[in-house]
Design an enzyme around this catalytic site. Structure first.
Site, PDB file in Angstrom:
ATOM      1  N   GLY A 127      16.128   8.104   5.797  1.00 37.33           N
ATOM      2  CA  GLY A 127      16.811   7.760   7.052  1.00 37.33           C
ATOM      3  C   GLY A 127      18.261   7.379   6.799  1.00 37.33           C
ATOM      4  O   GLY A 127      18.553   6.664   5.851  1.00 37.33           O
TER       5      GLY A 127
ATOM      6  N   ARG B 106      31.909   7.613  -0.676  1.00 36.70           N
ATOM      7  CA  ARG B 106      33.348   7.511  -0.963  1.00 36.70           C
ATOM      8  C   ARG B 106      33.594   6.741  -2.267  1.00 36.70           C
ATOM      9  O   ARG B 106      34.392   7.157  -3.121  1.00 36.70           O
ATOM     10  CB  ARG B 106      34.007   6.800   0.222  1.00 36.70           C
TER      11      ARG B 106
ATOM     12  N   ARG C 260      14.284  14.571   4.876  1.00 36.84           N
ATOM     13  CA  ARG C 260      13.072  14.183   4.139  1.00 36.84           C
ATOM     14  C   ARG C 260      12.439  15.504   3.712  1.00 36.84           C
ATOM     15  O   ARG C 260      12.035  16.284   4.550  1.00 36.84           O
ATOM     16  CB  ARG C 260      12.151  13.351   5.033  1.00 36.84           C
TER      17      ARG C 260
ATOM     18  N   ASP D  19      13.336   3.326  -0.726  1.00 40.37           N
ATOM     19  CA  ASP D  19      12.387   3.370  -1.846  1.00 40.37           C
ATOM     20  C   ASP D  19      11.632   4.698  -1.940  1.00 40.37           C
ATOM     21  O   ASP D  19      11.306   5.154  -3.031  1.00 40.37           O
ATOM     22  CB  ASP D  19      11.439   2.175  -1.847  1.00 40.37           C
TER      23      ASP D  19
ATOM     24  N   THR E 226      19.238   1.451   3.429  1.00 43.32           N
ATOM     25  CA  THR E 226      18.292   1.576   4.535  1.00 43.32           C
ATOM     26  C   THR E 226      18.502   0.395   5.462  1.00 43.32           C
ATOM     27  O   THR E 226      18.757  -0.718   4.977  1.00 43.32           O
ATOM     28  CB  THR E 226      16.826   1.600   4.045  1.00 43.32           C
TER      29      THR E 226
ATOM     30  N   ASP F 208      16.289  -1.134   6.894  1.00 44.92           N
ATOM     31  CA  ASP F 208      15.108  -2.011   6.853  1.00 44.92           C
ATOM     32  C   ASP F 208      15.213  -3.186   5.872  1.00 44.92           C
ATOM     33  O   ASP F 208      14.433  -4.130   5.957  1.00 44.92           O
ATOM     34  CB  ASP F 208      13.858  -1.196   6.465  1.00 44.92           C
TER      35      ASP F 208
ATOM     36  N   ASP G 105      14.177  -3.389   2.884  1.00 42.94           N
ATOM     37  CA  ASP G 105      12.823  -3.598   2.345  1.00 42.94           C
ATOM     38  C   ASP G 105      12.697  -3.118   0.903  1.00 42.94           C
ATOM     39  O   ASP G 105      11.667  -2.615   0.492  1.00 42.94           O
ATOM     40  CB  ASP G 105      11.790  -2.886   3.236  1.00 42.94           C
TER      41      ASP G 105
ATOM     42  N   ARG H  71      12.487 -13.264  33.664  1.00 45.32           N
ATOM     43  CA  ARG H  71      11.526 -12.309  33.098  1.00 45.32           C
ATOM     44  C   ARG H  71      11.227 -12.584  31.621  1.00 45.32           C
ATOM     45  O   ARG H  71      12.015 -13.234  30.924  1.00 45.32           O
ATOM     46  CB  ARG H  71      12.090 -10.885  33.192  1.00 45.32           C
TER      47      ARG H  71
ATOM     48  N   ARG I  64       8.972  -0.045  10.169  1.00 46.84           N
ATOM     49  CA  ARG I  64       7.590   0.453  10.128  1.00 46.84           C
ATOM     50  C   ARG I  64       6.709  -0.461   9.292  1.00 46.84           C
ATOM     51  O   ARG I  64       5.605  -0.794   9.662  1.00 46.84           O
ATOM     52  CB  ARG I  64       7.600   1.839   9.472  1.00 46.84           C
TER      53      ARG I  64
ATOM     54  N   ARG J 163       8.812  -7.003  31.047  1.00 49.46           N
ATOM     55  CA  ARG J 163       9.496  -5.720  30.860  1.00 49.46           C
ATOM     56  C   ARG J 163       9.539  -5.389  29.360  1.00 49.46           C
ATOM     57  O   ARG J 163       9.525  -6.289  28.523  1.00 49.46           O
ATOM     58  CB  ARG J 163      10.936  -5.774  31.368  1.00 49.46           C
TER      59      ARG J 163
END
Ligand code: F6P
Length: 327
Positions: free
Chosen positions: A14, A24, A75, A106, A129, A131, A133, A166, A175, A251
């Site tokens: 990603g 660069r 990918r 990873d 990434t 994430d 992670d 709300r 993920r 919502r």
């Protein structure tokens, strides 16, 4: 030790804001140290298909401020096969590449480890990434920018939440990891934060919402990581809350890929620049099959073998802080 005269760089997995700044830095560090640098387009797939282009210091002008990756990313299923990796290796040999720098997450590093074992190609990874992670580095490139994007979005959602009394469920990326949810949730003042590493039952969630109502919160925001398992998905979770009358009108907002794009923050540009130079210099020193990372503010190298076998631990301290400040 192999003599390095020419390296190749690719981006994989990603995209994340700051990948361009990392490319660069790699290219310019190579030029600075008197070696050649080639860009491989479309990640491992481009390596299999021979999509290579020589880069010089000016090829990477005007990109430090750009999101995405100008080398493009993919990918590649073919790279998971031995035949695919052999084709990729043949192209490296044809281009006389002595070392490979992989900018990615990873999953991309797993591919790199396999490849460098089979064909004895020196490989250095740069963690990139949104994430955050990856073990062995405190920060990955793109994470800071994504956090700022999420916080800015939730700040806007808060205006409507508060004007209409709300409850908003806001889904953020991640993920397998709840870092974005936990950090942006705290930064944006969420009432609850649901992450894959720390399970909250339906009952606990209803109890927490009831407490919020009782304590006088007229509106509320719950940040839900994509990988959270409290409901089947965020819409099912919203239906459950509606059915059980939490006292709030509910919502849902799914932030999705806006979290991956946009100009990198200054932090990510500097991190990418440091890791890019660090990766080239590690390779020139003969350090290979490693990832460069940042630990306690210092650039370090971590063997792939070490980081791929460990699991990320949940941040219990931050989970506790989120609980305390959301009462
Ligand atoms: O790994 C980065 C990430 O943005 C995850 O947070 C998310 O789950 C996934 O990629 C989405 O991937 P894709 O863009 O292929 O749908």
């Amino acid at each position: 030790m192999n003599t390095i005269r020419k390296i190749a760089v690719l981006t994989s997995g990603g995209d994340s804001p700051g990948m361009n700044a990392a490319i660069r830095a790699v290219v310019r560090a190579a030029v600075y140290h008197g070696i050649e640098c080639v860009g491989i387009y479309r990640g491992y797939q481009g390596m299999i298909e021979g999509d290579f282009k020589a880069l010089d210091a000016r090829s990477v002008k005007n990109i430090i401020n750009k999101g995405g990756t100008f080398l493009k990313s993919a990918r590649s299923d073919e790279f998971l096969t031995k035949e695919g990796r052999k084709k990729a290796y043949d192209h490296l040999v044809r281009e006389q590449i002595d070392g490979l720098i992989i900018i990615g997450g990873d999953g991309s590093f797993r591919g790199a480890v396999q490849f460098s074992r089979e064909f004895d190609v020196p490989v250095v990874g740069i963690p990139s990434t949104i994430d955050n992670d990856i073990i062995g580095t405190d920060f990955t490139i793109g994470y800071d920018t994504a956090l700022n994007t999420v916080v800015e979005a939730i700040d806007k959602i808060r205006d409507t939440a508060s004007s209409h009394n709300r409850l908003f469920l806001v889904e953020v990326m991640g993920r397998d990891a709840g870092n974005i949810a936990l950090h942006a949730g705290i930064g944006a003042g969420a009432g609850d934060i649901l992450i894959p590493e720390h399970h909250l039952s339906y009952e606990q969630l209803l109890e927490s919402l009831a407490q919020s109502k009782k304590s006088g919160k007229s509106s509320n925001i719950i940040v839900v990581a994509e990988g959270d398992r409290t409901g089947k998905n965020i819409f099912e979770l919203a239906d459950f809350i509606k059915k059980n009358d939490s006292g709030y009108e509910v919502r849902v907002t799914v932030l999705g890929h806006i979290q991956r794009g946009g100009a990198p923050s200054c932090y990510d540009r500097v991190l990418a620049s440091r890791l890019g130079v660090g990766a080239v210099e590690a390779m020139l020193e003969g350090v290979e099959r490693v990832m460069v990372g940042v630990k306690y503010g210092k650039i370090v190298t971590i063997p792939f073998a070490e980081l791929l076998k460990k699991e990320i631990q949940k941040d219990t301290e931050l989970i506790r802080i989120a609980d305390i400040i959301s009462i």
